[in-house]
Write a protein that holds these residues in place. Structure first.
Motif, PDB file in Angstrom:
ATOM      1  N   ASN A  35       0.819  -1.210   0.000  1.00  0.00           N
ATOM      2  CA  ASN A  35       0.000   0.000   0.000  1.00  0.00           C
ATOM      3  C   ASN A  35       0.858   1.269   0.000  1.00  0.00           C
ATOM      4  O   ASN A  35       0.357   2.359   0.232  1.00  0.00           O
ATOM      5  CB  ASN A  35      -0.949   0.010   1.199  1.00  0.00           C
ATOM      6  CG  ASN A  35      -0.215   0.145   2.521  1.00  0.00           C
ATOM      7  OD1 ASN A  35       0.928  -0.303   2.658  1.00  0.00           O
ATOM      8  ND2 ASN A  35      -0.858   0.741   3.497  1.00  0.00           N
ATOM      9  N   ARG A  36       2.158   1.115  -0.267  1.00  0.00           N
ATOM     10  CA  ARG A  36       3.073   2.256  -0.313  1.00  0.00           C
ATOM     11  C   ARG A  36       3.617   2.439  -1.724  1.00  0.00           C
ATOM     12  O   ARG A  36       3.797   1.483  -2.466  1.00  0.00           O
ATOM     13  CB  ARG A  36       4.231   2.049   0.653  1.00  0.00           C
ATOM     14  CG  ARG A  36       3.805   2.108   2.095  1.00  0.00           C
ATOM     15  CD  ARG A  36       5.019   2.099   3.012  1.00  0.00           C
ATOM     16  NE  ARG A  36       4.588   2.160   4.386  1.00  0.00           N
ATOM     17  CZ  ARG A  36       4.741   1.176   5.240  1.00  0.00           C
ATOM     18  NH1 ARG A  36       5.343   0.069   4.886  1.00  0.00           N
ATOM     19  NH2 ARG A  36       4.312   1.307   6.479  1.00  0.00           N
ATOM     20  N   GLY A  63      -4.231   8.915   3.549  1.00  0.00           N
ATOM     21  CA  GLY A  63      -2.888   8.382   3.704  1.00  0.00           C
ATOM     22  C   GLY A  63      -1.930   9.433   4.207  1.00  0.00           C
ATOM     23  O   GLY A  63      -2.343  10.499   4.685  1.00  0.00           O
ATOM     24  N   GLU A 145       1.801   6.646   1.386  1.00  0.00           N
ATOM     25  CA  GLU A 145       1.139   5.461   1.935  1.00  0.00           C
ATOM     26  C   GLU A 145      -0.368   5.639   1.797  1.00  0.00           C
ATOM     27  O   GLU A 145      -0.917   6.660   2.218  1.00  0.00           O
ATOM     28  CB  GLU A 145       1.498   5.245   3.401  1.00  0.00           C
ATOM     29  CG  GLU A 145       0.879   3.986   3.969  1.00  0.00           C
ATOM     30  CD  GLU A 145       1.329   3.669   5.388  1.00  0.00           C
ATOM     31  OE1 GLU A 145       0.826   2.681   5.944  1.00  0.00           O
ATOM     32  OE2 GLU A 145       2.167   4.410   5.928  1.00  0.00           O
ATOM     33  N   ASP A 146      -1.025   4.658   1.207  1.00  0.00           N
ATOM     34  CA  ASP A 146      -2.465   4.674   0.960  1.00  0.00           C
ATOM     35  C   ASP A 146      -3.154   3.891   2.074  1.00  0.00           C
ATOM     36  O   ASP A 146      -2.896   2.703   2.257  1.00  0.00           O
ATOM     37  CB  ASP A 146      -2.744   4.026  -0.404  1.00  0.00           C
ATOM     38  CG  ASP A 146      -4.212   4.011  -0.775  1.00  0.00           C
ATOM     39  OD1 ASP A 146      -5.059   4.499   0.014  1.00  0.00           O
ATOM     40  OD2 ASP A 146      -4.518   3.503  -1.864  1.00  0.00           O
ATOM     41  N   TYR A 147      -4.038   4.557   2.824  1.00  0.00           N
ATOM     42  CA  TYR A 147      -4.779   3.870   3.895  1.00  0.00           C
ATOM     43  C   TYR A 147      -5.924   3.019   3.348  1.00  0.00           C
ATOM     44  O   TYR A 147      -6.488   2.214   4.078  1.00  0.00           O
ATOM     45  CB  TYR A 147      -5.325   4.872   4.897  1.00  0.00           C
ATOM     46  CG  TYR A 147      -4.267   5.533   5.758  1.00  0.00           C
ATOM     47  CD1 TYR A 147      -2.993   4.999   5.914  1.00  0.00           C
ATOM     48  CD2 TYR A 147      -4.560   6.705   6.422  1.00  0.00           C
ATOM     49  CE1 TYR A 147      -2.044   5.609   6.704  1.00  0.00           C
ATOM     50  CE2 TYR A 147      -3.609   7.326   7.221  1.00  0.00           C
ATOM     51  CZ  TYR A 147      -2.360   6.782   7.358  1.00  0.00           C
ATOM     52  OH  TYR A 147      -1.424   7.398   8.150  1.00  0.00           O
TER      53      TYR A 147
END
Length: 172
Positions: A35-36, A63, A145-147
């Motif tokens: 997710n990064r 993010g 970074e995608d939450y």
């Protein structure tokens, strides 16, 4: 005559297509790891514009972002709580990004970045504040970074700021 007419039609068609082509060269390259994303923004690009474009393209709605690099133009913002307005100041000189940090959310359905930056000057003094814009003059290396979920913002008139709208996520 038929060949000449065909040539004219083809030439006109090519001219029309190229005149209406949307040239949008990428402002960055990236590598995804889970997710990064490791993002390298091209030299001479405006950082905030490139990061908003990247988050939009990747459909990232929440993010964090961090980064380093070199810039030669910077506009900082300082929020004055008395007036509830930002005061902007622009600098034109070569600077090193010692730290860029911030978060990603949405406001009115669009990507919203809240970024702060600290930069070093030639004399080793530092400038810091809310990042409005910065133009790269050298490398620009960032981690996003995608939450994986949406976090939105809403305008708070008492503060004069766009704040997280977390109440809508915590309603029972």
């Amino acid at each position: 005559m038929k060949r000449f007419s065909l040539f004219i039609l083809l030439f006109a068609g090519l001219f029309f297509i190229s005149a209406n082509a949307q040239k949008h060269p990428s402002m960055y390259i990236y590598k995804q790891m889970g997710n990064r994303y490791v993002v390298s923004i091209n030299n001479h690009e405006e950082i905030v514009k490139a990061l908003v474009s990247f988050c939009h393209e990747m459909k990232i709605e929440s993010g964090v972002i961090s980064g380093i690099g070199a810039i030669n133009e910077l506009t900082l913002r300082f929020f004055n709580p008395d007036t509830k307005r930002y005061e902007d100041k622009t600098f034109h000189e070569q600077m090193e990004i010692a730290n860029l940090t911030g978060n990603i959310s949405t406001l009115d359905g669009k990507v919203y970045l809240h970024l702060h930056i600290t930069v070093g000057r030639r004399d080793c003094s530092a400038l810091a504040g809310h990042l409005l814009a910065a133009t790269l003059s050298g490398a620009g290396e960032f981690v996003v970074e995608d939450y994986g979920e949406q976090v939105s913002r809403v305008y708070n008139p008492d503060l004069g700021l766009n704040v997280y709208d977390l109440e809508k996520y915590n309603e029972h």
